[in-house]
Design an enzyme around this catalytic site. Structure first.
Site, PDB file in Angstrom:
ATOM      1  N   TYR A 257     -24.269  84.408  38.494  1.00 47.28           N
ATOM      2  CA  TYR A 257     -24.206  85.792  38.975  1.00 47.28           C
ATOM      3  C   TYR A 257     -24.883  86.776  38.022  1.00 47.28           C
ATOM      4  O   TYR A 257     -25.188  87.905  38.397  1.00 47.28           O
ATOM      5  CB  TYR A 257     -22.746  86.253  39.132  1.00 47.28           C
ATOM      6  CG  TYR A 257     -21.851  85.331  39.924  1.00 47.28           C
ATOM      7  CD1 TYR A 257     -22.276  84.763  41.118  1.00 47.28           C
ATOM      8  CD2 TYR A 257     -20.554  85.045  39.483  1.00 47.28           C
ATOM      9  CE1 TYR A 257     -21.433  83.932  41.854  1.00 47.28           C
ATOM     10  CE2 TYR A 257     -19.713  84.219  40.210  1.00 47.28           C
ATOM     11  CZ  TYR A 257     -20.156  83.661  41.385  1.00 47.28           C
ATOM     12  OH  TYR A 257     -19.327  82.851  42.110  1.00 47.28           O
ATOM     13  N   ASP A 258     -25.079  86.385  36.780  1.00 44.12           N
ATOM     14  CA  ASP A 258     -25.506  87.321  35.734  1.00 44.12           C
ATOM     15  C   ASP A 258     -26.976  87.713  35.882  1.00 44.12           C
ATOM     16  O   ASP A 258     -27.704  87.163  36.705  1.00 44.12           O
ATOM     17  CB  ASP A 258     -25.269  86.690  34.356  1.00 44.12           C
ATOM     18  CG  ASP A 258     -26.033  85.384  34.209  1.00 44.12           C
ATOM     19  OD1 ASP A 258     -27.272  85.421  34.102  1.00 44.12           O
ATOM     20  OD2 ASP A 258     -25.392  84.302  34.221  1.00 44.12           O
TER      21      ASP A 258
ATOM     22  N   HIS B 118     -26.078  82.303  44.966  1.00 49.05           N
ATOM     23  CA  HIS B 118     -24.666  82.705  45.055  1.00 49.05           C
ATOM     24  C   HIS B 118     -24.491  84.202  44.851  1.00 49.05           C
ATOM     25  O   HIS B 118     -23.367  84.673  44.642  1.00 49.05           O
ATOM     26  CB  HIS B 118     -23.824  81.916  44.045  1.00 49.05           C
ATOM     27  CG  HIS B 118     -23.563  80.516  44.483  1.00 49.05           C
ATOM     28  ND1 HIS B 118     -22.849  79.604  43.713  1.00 49.05           N
ATOM     29  CD2 HIS B 118     -23.921  79.839  45.610  1.00 49.05           C
ATOM     30  CE1 HIS B 118     -22.783  78.454  44.349  1.00 49.05           C
ATOM     31  NE2 HIS B 118     -23.440  78.575  45.501  1.00 49.05           N
TER      32      HIS B 118
END
Length: 1005
Positions: free
Chosen positions: A134-135, A171
């Site tokens: 996610y980063d 994601h």
């Protein structure tokens, strides 16, 4: 595998030692990954382990947090794969969206730095990066390194992508806020992924299906990795390209586990099997693998002769299927490690590792060193040696002395060997390559429908034979034949009636409908990228063919070289090394040989012809400059003589095939072509005779192929026109003259133009008696045609049969035509058409024939007067002759007034006004009434009243038609001289026409 202590030596040497001691399977993995990187097919699939190196929060800790909020304490023991998804889902269902999002924000709202592995991933130049993280760490690393990827983490990002390279966050991420709706985390997100993210899912699947995938940052037991591996296998199906997995666990993988995953289609590179490291030092293990990949990419592990041969052979051997390659394209094969110059030399470029090409050429020069190679390597070396020799790759640039680069094209089509091509087509094919060549020959012979259909069959058969190269080239050729057909249909519909006297349909409506159906929505630009990955890797140098502008790079380069050459010319500078004009020449012939020897259809396209014309024009322009410039002390000191440029056989063919007549005229205006030495004249004559024989065959028989005619006739006209500068054998000249006079279509060369072509041939060949006999036969044929009272010779330039007679007399003053004389002696008063015709050929007749003819013919009108002057029957003007001229001018004046009232202000080609003006100026006519006709023709006015003439109406090109006597008289006229000098100066300055400079220097200065 053998472990090496990474602390014992310098890091680069340690890596090399590691590489040399690797298991062969791992070596092959590393080679394949680096090869994919070079070919733009590498994709890294990045997992959480890479972000963990930056101390980014770990997923299992987030799940722990949800568990603790639900049950009051963390879970004892490890979570199962299902629990990683189920616990966040339970929390969401029980506590609600707000609480779920609150924990996300508290947990992930952190600012962490990138780490070295991000940089190392990007150093491998991936085509795309896919991640489940996610980063924004990989995003940040991209910006720092100047690598621009379109970040796609939501459905709307797909349509808004601004780069062909993607950073695909499958994601999601938190760019739009720390909300569960922005990421894939809980069980429902996984189960409904394809439904919620159809665009991202399809994009990911497309990338996976067409690229080499390297998983990094995952564990072998990770839920994601098992799901993704199944995806990869499903998407790639029979062509399953096993992905790679970089394992960074502290202890080496067990052999049983390795075999298990290999059977599942996963190739593992195990860091712990490469190096000893601290259990918790994941960064060192990641770095060990990534550094091996990076160093291997730079060829730093090639050291032995066997490795050199294997490496070059692996790159080059797929190209053995091609008959010729352009040298400049080899840089793509070796990923710009070296530049391959058009003169055959090799220059080291980006190669930071072992000099493998240097070593190859050292082996080439050393028999002793070659003898140490194994039998297999020696055979491979010889195959490479033959390949480089065939394609003109000679040596390293630093070792090059004086190079004599020869030019040779072995294509039957290039040399116009039509009969040999026809014979080859009729023979039984041994291979699909034979069929491929036949299809090309059919196209060259104008049999486009047969060619198209054969290419279609080859495409199907090449699939069965798994012959990707023939398949790809046949697709390209079929498309270009289709383009040629559609262009031809347009041409025949628009110009067929004018050209052939009727609407000509070379293709049936059924055929046209079928190919239109078959080629609809075919996009040649997508062809290469649609080929299998292995083909793209092997034949990267053919990608440029899958482009409608496949000569674009060379055209741009030609523009640069043109500017450079002209800059050198304007500055009067000298080139050291390989001069720009030589680069132009060698690039031109590299392109020609590549296209013709690989049977690539391109000859009917304007861009191709324009490229050849521009190249050849530049070479001749540079040669003219070298010929005419003064040689200074530097020139004598370093060069000793002027440019040695001469026109070879290949140059002659290129001009004939790609220049129009007007292009040749422009060359002749700007350059002294007659001062250029023409070499290989026997080969040029063979080519010209071949054209003459083909013309004779085409127009001697019925059923001419009009498609072939339209593509051949322009070449034939240009070749015979440019033959002016070639010394021919008498036999060869005879065949050419016969074809020109008896078989060339009237619609392409009327009688006046044929005279021009014939007269040009006399420059180097004069007019031997055997050729005079051929012209005599032609004039006899023309005389017989004039039995028909309705027949008239058609000329677009005012030249007729009478001029052929004058040409004969110029070279053979005593020539008498026996057959024309016999025809004349049989004339009767009622054969007025023949009488008028033969009167114009009076000098060729016997004394008796002349007397007989003149008994029927007297000077009764202006045309009789002009013909009498041309044939030498009238030496001086009598008052009766001047009266005929005045009568003509008076009639012309009346007609002029009528034409002006109707808006017509042009004269026919038979208008004599300017001629009469010249005679008045030269004082051959002294009738004072001549001044009464001023105002109808500018050239007439210029000569009759030079004092009052409006010199703004003066046309400089008039001067090029005047003889020495007239130019001398103009230069001596006080009213004319100053004005003409100013006009000539302007033309010298602003045009490339050397004739104006010659007139200025020879007559006015």
């Amino acid at each position: 595998m053998v472990k090496v202590d990474l602390e014992s030596k310098r890091y680069g040497e340690k890596l090399k030692e590691v590489f040399l001691m690797l298991d062969n399977n791992v070596v092959e993995c590393i080679k394949e990954i680096t090869e994919s990187s070079r070919n733009g097919k590498l994709v890294f699939f990045v997992g959480a382990g890479v972000s963990t190196l930056s101390d980014y929060p770990q997923w299992w800790r987030l799940v722990d947090k949800y568990h603790e909020e639900l049950y009051g304490s963390p879970k004892k023991g490890n979570y199962s794969s299902d629990e990683y998804l189920r616990i966040p889902q339970i929390f969401y269902n029980v506590k609600g969206e707000m609480a779920f999002d609150g924990i996300l924000k508290d947990f992930f709202q952190v600012d962490k730095p990138t780490n070295p592995i991000h940089d190392k991933i990007l150093a491998m130049n991936p085509a795309h990066v896919i991640t489940t993280n996610y980063d924004n760490l990989i995003d940040t690393a991209c910006w720092k390194r100047g690598k621009y990827f379109s970040v796609i983490s939501a459905e709307e990002d797909v349509a808004n992508a601004t780069s062909s390279r993607y950073l695909l966050k499958v994601h999601g991420d938190f760019r739009k806020g720390f909300k569960g709706e922005n990421v894939v985390l809980k069980e429902d997100d996984y189960l409904n992924y394809d439904q919620n993210y159809p665009l991202i899912s399809n994009l990911m699947k497309t990338i996976i299906a067409t690229h080499t995938i390297v998983f990094i940052g995952y564990g072998l037991g990770d839920y994601n990795i098992n799901m993704l591996l199944n995806w990869v296998r499903k998407l790639q199906k029979d062509s399953f390209h096993k992905p790679f997995f970089i394992r960074t666990d502290p202890s080496p993988i067990e052999n049983e586990t390795l075999i298990y995953y290999e059977n599942k289609g996963l190739r593992i590179i195990d860091a712990a099997s490469l190096i000893d490291s601290n259990e918790y030092d994941y960064l060192e293990r990641y770095s060990a693998v990534m550094d091996l990949l990076i160093e291997s990419q730079e060829n730093k592990f090639i050291t032995k002769d066997d490795e050199v041969i294997d490496y070059i052979y692996g790159k080059i051997s797929p190209l053995f299927a091609l008959q010729y390659i352009r040298k400049i394209d080899l840089k793509h094969v070796f990923e710009y490690d070296y530049h391959f110059e058009v003169n055959g030399t090799v220059v080291r470029h980006k190669n930071k590792g072992f000099g493998y090409m240097e070593r190859f050429f050292e082996l080439k020069e050393s028999c002793d060193e070659r003898s140490k190679l194994s039998k297999k390597q020696y055979e491979r070396f010889n195959a490479l040696f033959n390949f480089f020799e065939k394609n003109g790759v000679i040596c390293m640039a630093k070792d090059a002395g004086t190079l004599n680069t020869s030019i040779e094209i072995n294509s039957l089509a290039y040399h116009g060997k039509y009969d040999v091509m026809k014979k080859f087509i009729e023979e039984q094919s041994v291979s699909i390559e034979d069929d491929y060549k036949k299809a090309f020959f059919l196209a060259c012979l104008g049999r486009w429908e047969e060619s198209y259909d054969l290419y279609s069959n080859i495409i199907l058969n090449s699939i069965d034979e798994s012959n990707g190269c023939v398949y790809y080239l046949s697709q390209i050729n079929r498309y270009r034949i289709y383009q040629s057909i559609t262009q031809a249909v347009t041409q025949f519909n628009g110009l067929g009636l004018l050209t052939f006297g009727r609407h000509y349909k070379p293709f049936t409506d059924e055929f046209l409908a079928r190919i239109e159906r078959e080629m609809t929505n075919f996009n040649i630009d997508d062809l290469f990228n649609g080929m299998p990955f292995e083909f793209q890797k092997k034949y990267k140098i053919l990608e440029f063919l899958s482009d409608n502008q496949f000569l674009y790079d060379d055209t741009v380069k030609l523009f640069e070289l043109t500017n450079k050459v002209r800059s050198e010319m304007s500055e009067g500078s000298y080139s050291f090394g390989m001069s720009s004009d030589i680069v132009v020449l060698l690039r031109l012939y590299d392109n020609l040989r590549f296209l013709y020897e690989n049977c690539l259809w391109s000859v009917s396209f304007h861009e191709f012809h324009q490229y050849i014309r521009n190249s050849m024009s530049l070479l001749i322009e540079k040669a003219e400059y070298e010929r005419t410039r003064d040689i200074d002390e530097l020139g004598f000191s370093f060069f000793g003589k002027k440019s040695g440029f001469f026109m070879e056989y290949y140059d002659f063919v290129n001009i004939s095939r790609h220049f129009k007549i007007d292009d040749i005229k422009n060359l002749e205006r700007s350059c002294s072509i007659d001062k250029i030495r023409f070499g290989e004249q026997e080969k040029i004559e063979e080519y010209l005779v071949g054209i003459a024989e083909e013309i004779t065959k085409q127009f001697s028989a019925n059923g001419m192929n009009v498609v072939f005619y339209t593509q051949f006739i322009s070449e034939a006209k240009a070749a015979l026109y440019f033959a002016k500068y070639v010394k021919l054998s008498e036999e060869g000249l005879g065949k050419i003259v016969k074809a020109l006079l008896f078989y060339f279509p009237e619609r392409d060369l009327d009688i006046g133009k044929r005279y021009v072509w014939l007269e040009r041939l006399t420059k180097c060949n004069e007019l031997p008696k055997s050729i005079i006999s051929i012209i005599d036969d032609f004039l006899v044929l023309q005389a017989e045609k004039h039995i028909d009272q309705n027949y008239s010779e058609v000329s677009s330039n005012g030249l007729y049969s009478r001029d052929y007679g004058a040409l004969i007399k110029h070279f053979e003053k005593n020539f008498i035509s026996k057959r024309l004389s016999e025809i004349t002696l049989c004339l009767t008063q009622d054969k007025q058409k023949q009488i008028d015709f033969l009167f114009k050929l009076l000098p060729l007749l016997s004394t008796n024939a002349k007397s007989h003819l003149l008994s029927f013919k007297s000077v009764e009108n202006i045309n009789d007067l002009m013909n009498g002057i041309r044939i030498g029957l009238i030496d001086e003007f009598t008052p009766e002759h001047e009266e005929l001229i005045i009568e003509y001018l008076e009639t012309r004046k009346v007609n002029y007034i009528v034409e002006k009232e109707k808006g017509i202000q042009t004269f026919s080609s038979n208008d004599y006004m300017s001629t009469f003006g010249i005679w008045y100026f030269l004082e051959e006519i002294n009738n004072s009434k001549m001044e009464e006709f001023i105002g109808m023709d500018d050239q007439y006015d210029f000569f009759v009243d030079p004092e009052n003439f409006d010199y703004k109406k003066f046309i400089p090109s008039w001067l090029k038609n005047y003889n020495d006597k007239l130019l001398g008289k103009i230069a001596g006229n006080k009213h004319m001289k100053h004005h003409v000098i100013e006009v000539l100066k302007e033309r010298v300055k602003n045009s490339n026409d050397k004739r104006y400079l010659e007139i200025l220097m020879n007559y006015f200065i």
